[in-house]
Write an enzyme that holds these catalytic residues in place. Structure first.
Site, mmCIF file in Angstrom:
data_model
loop_
_atom_site.group_PDB
_atom_site.id
_atom_site.type_symbol
_atom_site.label_atom_id
_atom_site.label_comp_id
_atom_site.label_asym_id
_atom_site.label_seq_id
_atom_site.Cartn_x
_atom_site.Cartn_y
_atom_site.Cartn_z
ATOM 1 N N VAL A 274 -17.154 4.331 -3.693
ATOM 2 C CA VAL A 274 -17.826 3.036 -3.540
ATOM 3 C C VAL A 274 -19.229 3.235 -2.963
ATOM 4 O O VAL A 274 -20.192 2.609 -3.424
ATOM 5 C CB VAL A 274 -17.026 2.090 -2.613
ATOM 6 C CG1 VAL A 274 -17.761 0.761 -2.470
ATOM 7 C CG2 VAL A 274 -15.617 1.864 -3.164
ATOM 8 N N GLY B 118 -20.306 7.233 4.196
ATOM 9 C CA GLY B 118 -19.331 7.583 3.159
ATOM 10 C C GLY B 118 -19.928 7.368 1.784
ATOM 11 O O GLY B 118 -19.950 6.250 1.278
ATOM 12 N N GLY C 30 -18.991 8.040 -1.235
ATOM 13 C CA GLY C 30 -17.950 8.356 -2.196
ATOM 14 C C GLY C 30 -17.879 7.381 -3.356
ATOM 15 O O GLY C 30 -18.900 6.914 -3.868
ATOM 16 N N LYS D 152 0.855 -1.192 0.000
ATOM 17 C CA LYS D 152 0.000 0.000 0.000
ATOM 18 C C LYS D 152 0.884 1.231 0.000
ATOM 19 O O LYS D 152 1.893 1.273 0.710
ATOM 20 C CB LYS D 152 -0.870 0.023 1.254
ATOM 21 C CG LYS D 152 -2.096 0.879 1.122
ATOM 22 C CD LYS D 152 -3.219 0.092 0.472
ATOM 23 C CE LYS D 152 -4.515 0.849 0.413
ATOM 24 N NZ LYS D 152 -5.631 -0.061 0.120
#
Ligand code: PHE
Length: 348
Positions: free
Chosen positions: A185, A181, A183, A79
């Protein structure tokens, strides 16, 4: 602080770089390469301290090791985190990403990356002009593929499997799902769930965005402060990690936690706390593997969209099996997921 974080981590290496122009610290966590090169998205975010960015890189790269193992794609866990001291100006963004692209390139493929929280498809095109080791880019047209809809599809089928395990029926009709959230997804997930007849509760730190998505799916906006205590069938964390912790678990009024965020649990014991409270938890790195599945397969040359979605939808039966095993052993599904990962990594 930094020494302590790395000492307590069981990963392979952390690539660290400081950008004098913006003051950004970049940390590339390379957690495990048993199955292949370390692959995972790049997160771009303002952090209070660089060590917070490092902590994210370490934890998130470990999550990617688990994710690739669980979805049976031969990569290791990696990551990238670009930890900003303050928001970037519009003139700073592109050159910073170009420098990041050259850093990724210098690793010669031992780390490969793509879109994640805080980075956009445009950012990926910028990085991809500096290095070939970027996933989800069509180099013919120089466009980047958004992983969000693939991740959303995986969470959608995973939620259906969880509803079946918790309530017995296979239908989402009438079930209430609180999406935290709205966003990349959260928004496509809200649309899929609404299409299946679910009742949506939508929350986002950006009130305008919450309102827009709620309106589009006929849902209701929930204030960010009220998320945990709001009664619902499914709580879907689709933003930052660690929202499931001893404090929030005590407040939860849901039967299921199933969402796309990485590292949803603050500490591993939170899985036991959820289990004790009778809340079914869909292990994050299993249910949110849709984007990784699509990107992994694209890199292997599978580019038929139907085929990609078919493979993403295997997340449903995979979770179904884990929920059944968990029920028969009266334990949290995280243990079944963990056994799957250990088997894939040859850890017995
Ligand atoms: N960032 C997404 C994830 O965490 C998708 C992704 C996977 C991006 C692999 C790049 C590489 O799963």
């Amino acid at each position: 602080m930094i020494e302590e974080l790395i000492r307590r981590w069981d990963g392979l290496a952390v690539v660290t770089s400081f950008d004098p122009v913006t003051g950004a610290w970049t940390f590339i966590g390379m957690h495990d390469d048993t199955l292949g090169p370390c692959v995972g998205g790049t997160r771009l975010k303002v952090y209070d301290a660089p060590s917070d960015g490092l902590r994210d890189a370490l934890r998130l790269s470990e999550g990617m090791t688990n994710k690739w193992a669980a979805i049976d794609i031969p990569y290791g866990g990696g990551k990238g985190v670009i930890a900003l001291p303050r928001p970037l100006t519009s003139e700073e963004r592109e050159p910073l990403l170009q420098r990041y692209g050259r850093l990724v390139g210098s690793l010669r493929g031992s780390f490969r990356t793509g879109q994640d929280l805080g980075t956009t498809t445009d950012d990926m095109v910028t990085i991809a002009r500096e290095t070939e080791f970027i996933h989800g880019i069509d180099r013919g047209s120089w466009t980047a593929i958004d992983p969000g809809p693939f991740t959303a599809r995986g969470v959608f089928v995973g939620t259906r499997a969880a509803v079946k395990a918790a309530f017995g029926g296979d239908t989402l009709a009438g079930r209430s799902v609180l999406i935290q959230g709205a966003g990349d997804v959260g928004e496509p997930l809200a649309r899929l769930l609404a299409g299946a007849g679910a009742r949506l509760l939508v929350s986002d730190l950006d009130a305008e965005r919450a309102g827009r998505v709620a309106e589009a799916v006929g849902g209701t906006v929930v204030d960010p402060d009220a998320v945990y205590a709001t009664p619902c069938d499914v709580y879907a964390p689709c933003a930052v990690g660690a929202t499931v912790n001893s404090d929030t678990i005590a407040q939860l009024q849901c039967r299921i936690v199933a969402g796309s965020a990485n590292n949803q649990l603050a500490v591993p014991e939170d899985a036991e706390r959820l289990h004790e409270r009778g809340v079914l938890y869909a292990p994050d790195y299993v249910i949110n593997g849709g984007g990784a599945t699509a990107f992994g397969l694209l890199a292997q040359g599978v580019d038929d969209e139907d085929e990609l979605y078919t493979r993403v939808e295997l997340i449903g039966p995979r979770l179904h099996g884990m929920f059944a095993e968990a029920a028969s052993r009266d334990e949290s599904p995280v243990h079944s997921a963990c056994r799957t990962v250990n088997r894939a990594l040859g850890r017995g």
